[in-house]
Motif scaffolding. Structure first.
Motif, short mmCIF file in Angstrom:
data_model
loop_
_atom_site.label_atom_id
_atom_site.label_comp_id
_atom_site.label_asym_id
_atom_site.label_seq_id
_atom_site.Cartn_x
_atom_site.Cartn_y
_atom_site.Cartn_z
N ARG A 169 0.83 -1.21 0.00
CA ARG A 169 0.00 0.00 0.00
C ARG A 169 0.85 1.25 0.00
NH1 ARG A 169 -4.21 1.23 4.21
NH2 ARG A 169 -4.60 2.88 2.68
N SER A 170 1.93 1.23 0.78
CA SER A 170 2.81 2.39 0.88
C SER A 170 3.48 2.67 -0.46
CB SER A 170 3.86 2.14 1.96
OG SER A 170 4.81 3.17 1.99
N VAL A 171 3.98 1.64 -1.12
CA VAL A 171 4.65 1.82 -2.40
C VAL A 171 3.67 2.33 -3.45
CG1 VAL A 171 5.82 0.62 -4.28
CG2 VAL A 171 6.44 0.13 -1.92
N LEU A 172 2.46 1.80 -3.46
CA LEU A 172 1.47 2.24 -4.44
C LEU A 172 1.02 3.68 -4.18
CD1 LEU A 172 -0.80 -0.94 -4.75
CD2 LEU A 172 0.93 -0.13 -6.36
N MET A 173 0.98 4.08 -2.91
CA MET A 173 0.54 5.44 -2.57
C MET A 173 1.62 6.47 -2.87
SD MET A 173 -0.81 6.75 1.18
CE MET A 173 -2.11 5.53 1.24
N TYR A 174 2.87 6.06 -2.87
CA TYR A 174 3.99 6.99 -3.02
C TYR A 174 3.97 7.69 -4.38
CZ TYR A 174 8.80 8.73 -3.07
OH TYR A 174 9.91 9.53 -3.14
N LYS A 204 10.44 18.96 -15.61
CA LYS A 204 9.66 19.26 -14.40
C LYS A 204 8.22 18.79 -14.51
CE LYS A 204 13.09 21.39 -12.39
NZ LYS A 204 13.76 20.80 -11.22
N ARG A 205 8.00 17.68 -15.19
CA ARG A 205 6.64 17.16 -15.32
C ARG A 205 6.26 16.40 -14.06
NH1 ARG A 205 3.91 13.86 -20.36
NH2 ARG A 205 1.96 13.37 -19.31
N THR A 206 5.10 16.74 -13.49
CA THR A 206 4.63 16.09 -12.28
C THR A 206 4.15 14.68 -12.60
OG1 THR A 206 3.95 18.20 -11.33
CG2 THR A 206 2.99 16.21 -10.37
N LEU A 207 4.61 13.72 -11.83
CA LEU A 207 4.21 12.33 -12.01
C LEU A 207 3.08 11.99 -11.05
CD1 LEU A 207 7.74 10.65 -12.29
CD2 LEU A 207 6.10 11.04 -14.14
N PRO A 208 2.22 11.05 -11.39
CA PRO A 208 1.16 10.63 -10.47
C PRO A 208 1.69 9.64 -9.45
CG PRO A 208 1.00 9.40 -12.51
CD PRO A 208 2.13 10.37 -12.70
N SER A 209 0.82 9.11 -8.64
CA SER A 209 1.22 8.09 -7.67
C SER A 209 1.64 6.82 -8.40
CB SER A 209 0.06 7.78 -6.72
OG SER A 209 -0.99 7.15 -7.44
N ASN A 210 2.36 5.95 -7.68
CA ASN A 210 2.79 4.70 -8.29
C ASN A 210 1.61 3.83 -8.70
OD1 ASN A 210 5.52 5.26 -8.07
ND2 ASN A 210 5.71 4.31 -6.06
N ALA A 211 0.52 3.89 -7.93
CA ALA A 211 -0.66 3.09 -8.28
C ALA A 211 -1.23 3.54 -9.61
CB ALA A 211 -1.72 3.22 -7.18
N THR A 212 -1.34 4.86 -9.82
CA THR A 212 -1.84 5.38 -11.08
C THR A 212 -0.90 5.02 -12.23
OG1 THR A 212 -2.95 7.22 -9.97
CG2 THR A 212 -2.53 7.45 -12.32
N SER A 213 0.40 5.17 -12.00
CA SER A 213 1.38 4.83 -13.04
C SER A 213 1.32 3.35 -13.39
CB SER A 213 2.79 5.19 -12.57
OG SER A 213 2.91 6.58 -12.37
N LEU A 214 1.11 2.51 -12.39
CA LEU A 214 1.01 1.07 -12.63
C LEU A 214 -0.22 0.75 -13.47
CD1 LEU A 214 2.16 -1.76 -12.02
CD2 LEU A 214 0.71 -1.81 -9.98
N PHE A 215 -1.34 1.41 -13.17
CA PHE A 215 -2.57 1.17 -13.92
C PHE A 215 -2.42 1.64 -15.37
CE2 PHE A 215 -6.94 1.94 -15.26
CZ PHE A 215 -7.56 0.78 -14.83
N VAL A 216 -1.80 2.81 -15.55
CA VAL A 216 -1.57 3.32 -16.90
C VAL A 216 -0.64 2.39 -17.68
CG1 VAL A 216 -0.52 5.20 -18.22
CG2 VAL A 216 -2.02 5.73 -16.29
N THR A 217 0.40 1.89 -17.00
CA THR A 217 1.31 0.95 -17.66
C THR A 217 0.59 -0.33 -18.06
OG1 THR A 217 3.16 1.81 -16.36
CG2 THR A 217 3.46 -0.34 -17.38
N ALA A 218 -0.32 -0.80 -17.20
CA ALA A 218 -1.11 -1.99 -17.54
C ALA A 218 -1.98 -1.72 -18.77
CB ALA A 218 -1.96 -2.40 -16.35
#
Length: 614
Positions: A165-170, A179-193
């Motif tokens: 949970r912590s890693v996904l929330m980070y 300087k592009r803002t990245l989303p949380s790891n959970a969002t990035s993982l879903f987009v990658t999927a």
């Protein structure tokens, strides 16, 4: 004409090819034992060539079914979580009712002018107490973005699930240089999927031979097509995804942008692939008579026009363009997508069912709901606030009784005259501004308390509008000369997911930065107060048991130490904690990563990040 290749053979082959693609099956002419092709091997190649294309389109057509299955799973998860949250909410409310019987509402410690706190016995909103002094502030030169926020407190005490949970929330730091803002790891993982799923459909059972390179380029175009309805669904303000997932359209907007970016990439692959095929790889006996004849063919010109339209849509949708020229972004978004859909309809016969589905979504959202059901016109008061750059737009009216509300509004979504809910927003148009500004609709979060609690039938709408350029600067100039204006409001829009999450946790933490107060204040009021009070609102919230901390201006003393605030609160609380934050990207990231750190340490935290920018 190429030597050894008759015109009749080429025309026959091209005609068979077009018939097969239009009917989505092998043309009957290919079943004959005789053909005008000079080489018998050419007919076998043509048969295999068309078969690979048709098989690929059948494979990609199943993509929609896969999306529906994924949506079904997320829907089950959402409703299961809703049931759990409802049970927790009922338990908390019953406990508060029993605890409050025959006693006044307790107050939480509140810092006085000297930074000390008065004593407190507890709170129905925020459990525990803070330290006896205001938490330290970071100097405004300190680089909050590069301070370690995850894993600084040693090994995890919450187990494997807490670590996940912590890693996904980070939320990672912004990308260097751009300087592009990245989303949380959970969002990035879903987009990658999502990207992986589309690449699978693009490459599955693809013949990796140069002589079939056309199949690769054609598959890219078809992957583009099947994503069209999803793109429009994610862009719609009124969509079933809100009900099925609990997330409002603005929370899903990041996926709309990633889908659009991937589609533009696939359009580029399709275009470049077709050019490479025609210039380098197409068999001579199947090629058209000249390069000029190929690129001036109406079918190819329509495809080039659709490709250019979608690529321009991509570039005008970039944050750097959208933030500087929002009005141009809106205009181009409408004009370019109309041109692109028309050209795509003409270019690709098989795309038409997907285009019709996209148009149905667009028309239903924009015309039926937004113009027909969700729009209302009110007379609003305009006031320029002390900073000289903010306009307060206010309007009051009586809420329509249920019996006077039109039936479609009850079932399909009420408009603003029927009220709104905490943290909702509206799209505002001001016809009095004239020119292009009169036609523009801009989103603003409703900064006032939602009406309708305890029988209250009076709506008091407040919009805090910060001036940037274009529409907002025109409104500021208008407000300097006029005290009222006729305003058309499209809405309300939003999701109750943050509020429901806060109600399901015994400890509620709400953090606002800048314009984010428009999101946080209505949520606070709904949690702490049962009815509207027109006197000093912050004092009333304090009396209801809310600890309110307002640091000194950042430019004078530096950034508040958000990590320290959250750590103290979570350390003092023995119950589940719900956190909502709305503010600049730096603040949002600091809160998200501090919560991720606390989750890793074993604290049960539910977090919602409400961005107030579009």
């Amino acid at each position: 004409m190429m030597p050894g290749v008759s015109t009749s053979s080429r025309e026959w082959a091209l005609d068979v090819f077009r018939q097969s693609l239009r009917t989505s099956r092998l043309a009957s002419a290919l079943q004959n034992t005789t053909s005008p092709l000079d080489d018998p091997g050419h007919q076998e190649y043509l048969r295999e060539f068309i078969k690979y294309i048709l098989d690929g389109r059948a494979i990609v057509a199943s993509y929609t079914l896969v999306l529906l299955v994924i949506l079904f799973l997320f829907t089950i998860l959402h409703f299961y979580q809703s049931i759990i949250d409802r049970r927790k909410r009922i338990t908390i409310e019953e406990g508060h009712f029993l605890g409050a019987s025959g006693s006044a509402v307790p107050k939480l410690a509140d810092p006085d002018e000297n930074g000390a706190e008065s004593s407190s016995s507890g709170s129905s909103t925020l459990e525990g107490s803070l330290s006896s002094q205001l938490t330290p502030l970071k100097h405004h030169d300190a680089d909050l973005e590069h301070q370690p926020l995850l894993g600084a407190r040693g090994p995890s005490k919450g187990g494997t699930f807490a670590i996940i949970r912590s890693v996904l929330m980070y939320q990672p730091r912004p990308i260097l240089f751009i300087k592009r803002t990245l989303p949380s790891n959970a969002t990035s993982l879903f987009v990658t999927a999502y990207f992986g799923l589309n690449l699978f459909f693009h490459l599955f059972k693809l013949p990796f031979e140069w002589k079939y390179f056309f199949v690769f380029a054609d598959r890219a175009g078809y992957v583009f097509i099947v994503n069209l309805p999803l793109l429009y669904l994610l862009a719609a303000k009124n969509q079933p995804l809100k009900l099925l997932t609990g997330r409002s359209y603005e929370a899903l907007n990041i996926y709309h942008r990633r889908v659009g970016e991937f589609m533009c990439f696939e359009a580029l692959v399709h275009f470049v692939g077709m050019v490479i095929w025609r210039l380098l790889l197409e068999p001579k006996w199947l090629a058209t008579e000249s390069i000029w004849h190929y690129f001036t063919h109406p079918l190819v010109l329509q495809g080039i026009g659709a490709f250019v339209s979608y690529e321009l849509l991509y570039f005008t949708s970039l944050a750097s363009f959208r933030e500087r020229w929002y009005e141009l972004f809106l205009a181009y978004h409408v004009l370019l997508q109309i041109a692109a859909l028309v050209l795509l309809w003409l270019h690709f016969f098989t795309s038409r069912p997907y285009i019709l589905a996209s148009l149905a979504i667009f028309i239903t959202d924009r015309i039926v709901w937004r113009i027909g059901l969700k729009s209302a016109t009110v007379t609003a008061d305009l006031e320029v606030l002390e900073d000289g750059d903010t306009v307060l737009l206010s309007a009051n009216w009586g809420i329509l009784p249920l019996e006077r509300q039109k039936v479609p509004w009850r079932w399909l979504g009420q408009n603003i005259l029927c009220g709104w809910r905490p943290a909702d927003h509206v799209f505002a148009s001001v016809p009095s501004l004239g020119g292009s500004s009169a036609l523009q609709a801009h989103p603003f979060t409703i900064a006032s308390v939602a009406p309708g609690r305890d029988g209250d039938t009076q709506a008091r709408l407040h919009l805090l509008i910060r001036t940037y350029s274009g529409f907002t600067s025109e409104l500021l100039r208008y407000a300097q000369l006029n005290s009222t204006a006729t305003v058309r409001l499209d809405g309300p829009y939003g999701s109750q997911d943050p509020l429901n999450m806060l109600r399901a946790n015994k400890t509620a933490v709400l953090i606002a930065g800048g314009s984010g107060i428009a999101v946080v204040f209505p949520l606070l009021w709904d949690i702490a107060i049962l009815s509207w009070v027109s006197t000093d609102q912050l004092d009333e919230l304090r009396q209801a048991g809310v600890c309110i901390t307002i640091p000194q201006p950042t430019l004078e003393v530096g950034r508040p130490n958000i990590a320290h605030y959250i750590t103290e609160i979570t350390s003092a609380s023995l119950a589940n904690v719900g956190v909502v934050v709305s503010g600049p990207d730096g603040l949002n990231r600091a809160v998200r990563n501090t919560c991720a750190q606390e989750v890793r340490s074993g604290v049960n935290i539910d977090l919602r990040v409400e961005k107030f920018g579009w």
